[in-house]
Design an enzyme around this catalytic site. Structure first.
Site, PDB file in Angstrom:
ATOM      1  N   ARG A  86      39.998  25.114  54.585  1.00  6.08           N
ATOM      2  CA  ARG A  86      41.421  24.853  54.738  1.00  6.08           C
ATOM      3  C   ARG A  86      41.851  25.069  56.183  1.00  6.08           C
ATOM      4  O   ARG A  86      41.164  25.737  56.947  1.00  6.08           O
ATOM      5  CB  ARG A  86      42.263  25.684  53.768  1.00  6.08           C
ATOM      6  CG  ARG A  86      42.087  27.175  53.864  1.00  6.08           C
ATOM      7  CD  ARG A  86      42.608  27.870  52.608  1.00  6.08           C
ATOM      8  NE  ARG A  86      44.050  27.739  52.470  1.00  6.08           N
ATOM      9  CZ  ARG A  86      44.653  27.278  51.372  1.00  6.08           C
ATOM     10  NH1 ARG A  86      43.964  26.888  50.334  1.00  6.08           N
ATOM     11  NH2 ARG A  86      45.961  27.246  51.301  1.00  6.08           N
TER      12      ARG A  86
ATOM     13  N   LYS B  67      52.210  28.747  50.185  1.00  8.40           N
ATOM     14  CA  LYS B  67      53.526  28.310  49.711  1.00  8.40           C
ATOM     15  C   LYS B  67      54.332  29.482  49.173  1.00  8.40           C
ATOM     16  O   LYS B  67      55.543  29.517  49.316  1.00  8.40           O
ATOM     17  CB  LYS B  67      53.359  27.247  48.615  1.00  8.40           C
ATOM     18  CG  LYS B  67      53.150  25.859  49.191  1.00  8.40           C
ATOM     19  CD  LYS B  67      53.164  24.811  48.096  1.00  8.40           C
ATOM     20  CE  LYS B  67      51.849  24.826  47.346  1.00  8.40           C
ATOM     21  NZ  LYS B  67      51.726  23.730  46.390  1.00  8.40           N
TER      22      LYS B  67
ATOM     23  N   GLU C 131      50.584  20.839  43.729  1.00  7.88           N
ATOM     24  CA  GLU C 131      51.321  21.501  42.670  1.00  7.88           C
ATOM     25  C   GLU C 131      52.767  21.480  43.139  1.00  7.88           C
ATOM     26  O   GLU C 131      53.057  21.960  44.231  1.00  7.88           O
ATOM     27  CB  GLU C 131      50.848  22.961  42.630  1.00  7.88           C
ATOM     28  CG  GLU C 131      50.385  23.434  41.310  1.00  7.88           C
ATOM     29  CD  GLU C 131      49.931  24.883  41.401  1.00  7.88           C
ATOM     30  OE1 GLU C 131      49.009  25.175  42.192  1.00  7.88           O
ATOM     31  OE2 GLU C 131      50.521  25.705  40.688  1.00  7.88           O
TER      32      GLU C 131
END
Ligand code: ATP
Ligand code: MG
Length: 560
Positions: free
Chosen positions: A262, A272, A37
């Site tokens: 992850r 982020k 993204e």
């Protein structure tokens, strides 16, 4: 990098793919994608996903697309798109002309939404966000049907088109999937998949005022691109039933989603949103600050793409969440630079040394080995003269037992040069601080060996004062004081106030005159350093990439 060079270690995803190939699923075709993204810079966690997706495609002679999942115009920017492209290229991966955007599919996504409405599987809802929350229920209680759930297909088609045409206020209507308000999985309780939002999109401008939600756009984009194996992190496991629902109801190609854990890394964070906060609140000097876990930060710090790819291979891919020790990342860069970095001598905290019996105007050009790990790297000349600098830490007036470096009356070796003996200590009259040492040298020991076989206990690095260049050196340590900073109440609670130390007056050997941004060196006895983009021939600036001390080796030893 050619695809032959890529072979990622075995993992459960490769096992699944091996099986699929054996069963001729999708005619043996392998197509993956990396779907960022564009709402921030890539971090080391993304590198794990990039190495996995591109690595699998390379290894199985398949393809990996780069696709920007750009469905949220309020948070996305072209700057992020550019940084993402630069970072993936830098890591060594290539997607040819397969650079896509979910926004490329906005028309198709709209058409598919109309198809769902026609099939009675979607409805326009007028509940406000607050009301919707109330209707949604909780983990233990089922939700309630929206009063708008039973609108006719015609009414829904009309309203959805008018949503698109900009007839309604932002947030006043949504398009929702008609699934099951009593589902145990909250993602399945009639989720919103289109919202009205007047925001300029980085690619489609003001063409749309309705935007698809991530969950809908993501799975349909994967399908449109013919992604065979849609690899994602574990938090999407609960979204898979919704993806399955969309794809089945639309009757379109069904990628196989496989979730993996992850990457979490000690002393840093990967979200982020939080990294953006660090930037916005000026805890760091931007996304590419060398203390950031971003790829641009690591690059500026001096990390090589090889070291990051090796790190990703070493951590592997598994189903279970875990946290990787930062020391492993440091081990990987040390291992790489040990093989490739030229050795030089630099003094970070200079202490003046006068060799009293060395002729005033003489200079010796001494031979120094550029890289003991790489004979091809050859040797260079290092100038020696009457006035030198050594490291302040390498002298103690009153040394404790285990301090073997320079002290009054003691003889040590200056690397590649001579044995020297400290004869006098000069101090500042006021502060009492040691400001200069007087030493004598033994001309017989040129090159660093004594013909009479006499031994010394220390070899120190040094530079010639007359020949040395001035440099600024930036030392970095962890940005956070806590191993797991995400447990803090707010971001700043664990910020390390000493994560950056700037040394403005270092002295480096003249071989560094031509060092340019990105060049990497080992400063003997100190660590690996790389030239910062701020550096210029008039003002050299080095970043410490990593110290020489290998805490990972210690950890490994302790675990054995
Ligand atoms: P963040 O939590 O940092 O905002 P994200 O998942 O929202 O990350 P995306 O841009 O959506 O960021 O991520 C692109 C891809 O990278 C996704 O497939 C995601 O699963 C993967 N990814 C993100 N963070 C990690 C991580 N820490 N380890 C492995 N893969 C990750
Ligand atoms: Mg995401």
């Amino acid at each position: 990098m050619s695809s032959d060079e890529i072979k990622i270690p075995s993992n459960f995803i490769k096992h699944i793919i091996d099986e699929d190939i054996k069963n001729k699923k999708n005619d043996g075709k392998i197509q993956t994608r990396f779907p960022p993204e564009p709402n921030g810079y890539l971090h080391i966690g993304h590198a794990k996903s990039i190495c996995l997706n591109f690595g699998i495609a390379y290894e199985y002679k398949g393809l990996c697309n780069l696709r920007f999942d750009d469905t949220n115009p309020s948070k996305e920017e072209a700057e992020y798109v550019e940084s993402i492209i630069e970072d993936i290229r830098w890591l060594g991966f290539d997607w040819a002309d397969r650079q896509y955007y979910a926004s490329d599919y906005f028309d198709k996504l709209y058409e598919y939404a109309v198809q769902l409405i026609k099939a009675g599987k979607a409805f326009v809802c007028d509940l406000s966000a607050d009301e919707m929350r109330e209707y949604r229920g909780t983990l233990t209680e089922p939700g309630k049907d929206s009063p708008f759930r039973n609108r006719s297909v015609e009414e829904n088609l009309d309203l959805f088109e008018r949503m698109k045409n900009g007839e309604f206020e932002d947030g006043s209507k949504t398009l929702r999937a008609k699934i099951d308000m009593a589902s145990g999985n909250i993602n399945m309780r009639d989720p919103v998949f289109y919202r009205i939002q007047r925001a300029t999109h980085h690619r489609t401008g003001d063409r749309w005022c309705i935007y698809p939600m991530y969950d809908y756009a993501h799975c349909v984009s994967d399908s449109i691109e013919g992604i065979t194996h849609s690899l994602c992190t574990l938090e999407f496991e609960d979204h898979r039933p919704l993806y399955d629902w969309f794809l089945n109801e639309l009757g379109i190609f069904h990628p196989q989603q496989i979730e993996f854990a992850r990457l979490n890394l000690t002393y840093t964070m990967m979200s982020k949103r939080k990294l953006l906060q660090l930037v916005k609140e000026n805890h760091v000097h931007g996304w590419n600050d060398p203390r950031m876990p971003t790829l641009s930060g690591l690059r500026r710090r001096g990390y090589t793409p090889e070291s990051i790819r090796n790190f990703c291979d070493r951590i592997g891919v598994a189903k279970a969440e875990s946290t990787v020790d930062m020391a492993l990342l440091e081990y990987c860069i040390r291992e790489d630079l040990n093989k490739s970095a030229m050795r030089v001598m630099s003094v970070l905290n200079p202490l003046k040394v006068v060799i009293t019996n060395y002729p005033e105007d003489q200079t010796d050009e001494l031979d120094a080995v550029n890289n003991p790990e790489d004979p091809e790297a050859g040797t260079r000349k290092v100038p020696f003269s009457k006035i030198l600098y050594i490291e302040k830490d390498d002298f103690m007036e009153d040394p404790p037992k285990k301090f073997f470096r320079l002290a009054p009356g003691r003889e040590i070796r200056l690397r590649y040069a001579y044995f020297v003996t400290c004869t006098d200590v000069i101090k500042d009259a006021q502060s009492g601080e040691v400001i200069e040492l007087h030493c004598t040298y033994d001309p017989e020991t040129k090159g660093g060996d004594s013909p009479d076989g006499r031994k010394v206990k220390a070899t120190l690095h040094w530079v010639s004062a007359r020949h040395a260049l001035d440099a600024e050196v930036r030392l970095y340590s962890n940005l956070f004081t806590n191993e797991n900073p995400e447990t803090g109440d707010d971001l700043s609670s664990f910020i390390n106030p000493d994560s950056l130390q700037v040394l403005p007056s270092c002295k480096v050997e003249p071989a560094l005159a031509d060092a340019s941004p990105g060049n990497r060196f080992q400063f003997e006895r100190l660590g690996y350093f790389s030239v910062d983009p701020d550096s210029s021939p008039d003002h050299l600036v080095f970043n410490r990439t990593v110290t020489l001390r290998d805490t990972w080796a210690k950890i490994k030893k302790a675990k054995k």
